[in-house]
Design a protein around this motif. Structure first.
Motif, short mmCIF file in Angstrom:
data_model
loop_
_atom_site.label_atom_id
_atom_site.label_comp_id
_atom_site.label_asym_id
_atom_site.label_seq_id
_atom_site.Cartn_x
_atom_site.Cartn_y
_atom_site.Cartn_z
N ALA A 67 55.45 -49.71 -42.87
CA ALA A 67 55.44 -49.90 -41.54
C ALA A 67 56.99 -50.52 -41.27
N ALA A 68 57.20 -51.50 -41.93
CA ALA A 68 58.16 -52.30 -41.73
C ALA A 68 59.74 -51.33 -42.12
N HIS A 69 59.86 -50.61 -43.20
CA HIS A 69 60.91 -50.09 -43.83
C HIS A 69 60.88 -48.63 -43.60
N GLY A 70 59.78 -47.99 -43.58
CA GLY A 70 59.55 -46.22 -43.59
C GLY A 70 59.53 -46.09 -45.09
N ALA A 71 59.18 -44.85 -45.28
CA ALA A 71 59.11 -44.41 -46.59
C ALA A 71 60.21 -44.04 -47.30
N VAL A 72 61.40 -43.93 -46.49
CA VAL A 72 62.59 -43.79 -47.04
C VAL A 72 63.60 -45.04 -47.02
N SER A 73 63.24 -45.74 -48.08
CA SER A 73 63.67 -47.16 -48.00
C SER A 73 63.83 -47.59 -49.50
N GLU A 74 64.58 -48.51 -50.01
CA GLU A 74 64.73 -49.34 -51.21
C GLU A 74 63.59 -50.07 -51.59
N GLN A 75 62.83 -50.51 -50.41
CA GLN A 75 61.50 -51.46 -50.50
C GLN A 75 60.65 -50.53 -50.88
N VAL A 76 60.37 -49.29 -50.51
CA VAL A 76 59.30 -48.37 -50.80
C VAL A 76 59.68 -47.87 -52.17
N THR A 97 62.52 -41.31 -53.20
CA THR A 97 61.73 -40.90 -51.81
C THR A 97 63.20 -40.81 -51.02
N GLY A 98 63.11 -39.68 -50.34
CA GLY A 98 64.43 -39.45 -49.40
C GLY A 98 64.15 -38.19 -48.37
N ILE A 99 65.16 -37.80 -47.94
CA ILE A 99 65.02 -36.75 -46.86
C ILE A 99 65.90 -35.60 -47.30
N ALA A 100 65.40 -34.78 -47.70
CA ALA A 100 66.12 -33.49 -48.20
C ALA A 100 66.42 -32.59 -47.23
N GLY A 101 65.91 -32.72 -46.17
CA GLY A 101 66.28 -32.01 -44.83
C GLY A 101 65.36 -30.59 -44.93
N PRO A 102 65.41 -29.94 -43.80
CA PRO A 102 66.37 -30.20 -42.74
C PRO A 102 65.90 -31.39 -41.78
N GLY A 103 67.09 -31.74 -41.25
CA GLY A 103 66.80 -32.94 -40.32
C GLY A 103 67.12 -34.28 -40.64
N GLY A 104 66.53 -35.10 -40.22
CA GLY A 104 66.87 -36.64 -40.45
C GLY A 104 67.01 -37.07 -38.94
N PHE A 107 69.50 -42.89 -38.08
CA PHE A 107 69.38 -44.20 -38.99
C PHE A 107 69.17 -43.57 -40.29
N LYS A 108 68.48 -42.43 -40.43
CA LYS A 108 67.98 -42.05 -41.89
C LYS A 108 68.55 -40.52 -41.94
N PRO A 109 69.69 -40.38 -42.15
CA PRO A 109 70.49 -38.74 -42.16
C PRO A 109 69.87 -37.90 -43.42
N GLU A 110 69.77 -36.71 -43.21
CA GLU A 110 69.52 -35.69 -44.34
C GLU A 110 70.48 -36.24 -45.31
N GLY A 111 69.65 -35.93 -46.69
CA GLY A 111 70.61 -36.34 -47.88
C GLY A 111 70.52 -37.78 -48.36
N ARG A 112 69.94 -38.64 -47.70
CA ARG A 112 69.54 -40.06 -47.84
C ARG A 112 68.48 -39.99 -49.07
N VAL A 113 68.80 -40.38 -50.14
CA VAL A 113 67.53 -40.57 -51.17
C VAL A 113 67.50 -42.00 -51.66
#
Length: 162
Positions: A67-76, A97-104, A107-113
């Motif tokens: 809830a605090a950081h989202g699934a795509v975060s170093e904390q998770v 854990t990341g955003i492979a795309g499409p989308g993003g 604050f959390k762009p596509e390609g951030r892992v």
């Protein structure tokens, strides 16, 4: 010899066992390792935790962290790696854990892992490091492949350091 074969050979020679906790790669690290004969000597199990519910139920990721950081975060990523280590009989756990795309988003762009690497030392102390890689909007397949390759590199470095 492939990177996965090198990792398995190194781990087998040192008596090390591995696990992977994967979200956006959907099991690609586990597949790269288990594609090889004899992989069960070093690869103990994999966790594909694509949803937040799976991350919580299978790895013990805290709902408050999600809830605090989202699934795509170093904390998770940290909690995923430590959860994989806790829920397996292994020495080294990698998480992705990341955003492979499409989308993003802005604050959390596509390609951030985000990656986590947890190690159980001989004294049973667990150490965990995390990092975020911005692969960019390469397209879903290429982001997932790049994330898999980076996770394999993390496993290789950790096994070499043992």
């Amino acid at each position: 010899m492939s990177q996965a074969a090198d990792i398995l050979h190194l781990c087998t020679s040192k008596g090390l066992r591995l696990t992977a906790a994967e979200s956006c790669t959907g099991g690609m690290v586990a597949a790269a390792l288990t594609d090889l004969p004899g992989s069960s000597a070093s690869f103990e199990r994999g966790f594909v935790t694509y949803t937040n519910t799976a991350k919580t139920e299978m790895l013990g990721v805290s709902p408050a962290t999600l809830a605090a950081h989202g699934a795509v975060s170093e904390q998770v990523a940290r909690e995923m790696a430590l959860g994989a280590l806790t829920n397996s009989d292994t020495h080294i756990a990698v998480s992705i854990t990341g955003i492979a795309g499409p989308g993003g988003s802005e604050f959390k762009p596509e390609g951030r892992v985000c990656f986590g690497l947890a190690v159980r030392t001989p004294s049973a102390i667990e150490e965990c490091s995390t990092e975020t890689i911005e692969f960019g909007a390469l397209g879903r397949d290429q982001v997932r492949l790049a994330a898999r390759n980076h996770a394999l590199s993390l496993l290789s470095r950790a096994a070499s350091a043992f």
